[in-house]
Design a protein around this motif. Structure first.
Motif, mmCIF file in Angstrom:
data_model
loop_
_atom_site.group_PDB
_atom_site.id
_atom_site.type_symbol
_atom_site.label_atom_id
_atom_site.label_comp_id
_atom_site.label_asym_id
_atom_site.label_seq_id
_atom_site.Cartn_x
_atom_site.Cartn_y
_atom_site.Cartn_z
ATOM 1 N N ALA A 60 59.345 67.398 69.305
ATOM 2 C CA ALA A 60 58.344 67.497 69.555
ATOM 3 C C ALA A 60 58.238 67.444 71.626
ATOM 4 N N LYS A 61 57.819 68.514 72.533
ATOM 5 C CA LYS A 61 58.404 68.079 73.581
ATOM 6 C C LYS A 61 59.543 67.657 74.328
ATOM 7 N N TRP A 62 60.574 67.055 73.577
ATOM 8 C CA TRP A 62 62.020 66.638 74.088
ATOM 9 C C TRP A 62 62.274 67.238 75.402
ATOM 10 N N GLU A 63 63.139 66.594 76.937
ATOM 11 C CA GLU A 63 63.406 67.283 77.319
ATOM 12 C C GLU A 63 64.784 66.151 77.550
ATOM 13 N N GLU A 64 65.658 67.086 78.410
ATOM 14 C CA GLU A 64 66.415 66.411 78.843
ATOM 15 C C GLU A 64 66.694 65.311 79.589
ATOM 16 N N GLY A 65 67.638 64.028 78.329
ATOM 17 C CA GLY A 65 67.541 62.624 78.892
ATOM 18 C C GLY A 65 66.697 61.963 77.362
ATOM 19 N N SER A 66 65.329 62.527 76.992
ATOM 20 C CA SER A 66 64.687 61.655 76.557
ATOM 21 C C SER A 66 65.395 61.122 75.320
ATOM 22 N N ASP A 67 64.792 60.230 74.779
ATOM 23 C CA ASP A 67 65.225 59.806 73.340
ATOM 24 C C ASP A 67 65.136 61.125 72.556
ATOM 25 N N THR A 68 65.582 60.605 71.149
ATOM 26 C CA THR A 68 66.603 61.813 70.234
ATOM 27 C C THR A 68 66.085 60.763 68.957
ATOM 28 N N LEU A 69 65.793 61.216 67.707
ATOM 29 C CA LEU A 69 65.860 60.744 66.440
ATOM 30 C C LEU A 69 66.445 61.105 65.997
ATOM 31 N N ALA A 70 67.148 59.990 64.589
ATOM 32 C CA ALA A 70 67.931 59.475 64.001
ATOM 33 C C ALA A 70 67.672 59.591 62.682
ATOM 34 N N PRO A 71 67.597 60.628 61.444
ATOM 35 C CA PRO A 71 66.719 60.453 60.373
ATOM 36 C C PRO A 71 66.960 59.758 59.541
ATOM 37 N N SER A 72 66.321 59.207 58.705
ATOM 38 C CA SER A 72 67.058 58.340 57.930
ATOM 39 C C SER A 72 65.720 57.793 56.953
#
Length: 188
Positions: free
Chosen positions: A169-181
């Motif tokens: 949520a609220k992801w902006e370019e350059g922010s952290d992402t998630l790797a679902p596991s």
């Protein structure tokens, strides 16, 4: 079947675009780059010109992202030209304005209000393979935000380019992402 993940259906529509006048656009023309189909109820109305002006202000940013914008209403391309020529807000539009008087696009995307012959206020983002990745539909009186649309497209482009990652949520370019596991289950 839901519309997200579905393939763009065949269509041909006549567009008005400032500097190009009238030309046809089809489903084959939009493949190969990202596309936004921005449906609105009608030309010469109230909320619609504010949304289209807002989108026009983001058009250069979207073009740099390899995104083409197609505004769509059930009006004709002639009506689009007349509106473009007479409205200060609409005269800012550089993207193609598609006429959908036969309701092909509105039916293809499932946004036609049949009793009125008008499209809902709806946005669809289609990826370069012609697959619908994002959709938003609001009620008649609720306008959309083009900056938020740009943010969502950046997220969709990121996810496409980085399989195995998702944008929170609220992801902006350059922010952290998630790797679902399984390691993340119950820890977010």
């Amino acid at each position: 079947m839901g519309i997200i993940g579905s393939q763009l259906k065949p269509f041909t529509a006549t567009a008005y675009q400032a500097g190009k006048e009238f030309f046809d656009v089809s489903d084959t023309d939009v493949k190969g780059h990202w596309s936004v189909f921005f449906f609105y109820p009608a030309d010469f109305t109230f909320v619609c010109p504010t949304e289209l002006e807002d989108l026009a202000e983001q058009y250069d940013t979207l073009k740099k992202m390899d995104v083409e914008v197609y505004s769509v209403s059930t009006d004709t391309h002639f009506s689009h030209k007349a509106w473009h020529d007479t409205s200060d807000k609409i005269s800012k539009i550089k993207f193609p304005m598609l006429g959908d008087q036969l309701h092909t696009l509105s039916n293809n995307f499932g946004v036609l209000r049949e009793t009125m012959g008008l499209a809902d206020r709806a946005t669809f983002v289609v990826d370069p393979d012609g697959v619908i990745q994002i959709m938003e539909i609001t009620s008649e009186g609720v306008g959309r935000n083009a900056k938020e649309l740009v943010r969502k497209i950046k997220a969709a482009q990121y996810v496409r380019a980085h399989p195995g990652e998702v944008c929170p949520a609220k992801w902006e370019e350059g922010s952290d992402t998630l790797a679902p596991s399984l390691d993340l289950v119950g820890k977010i």
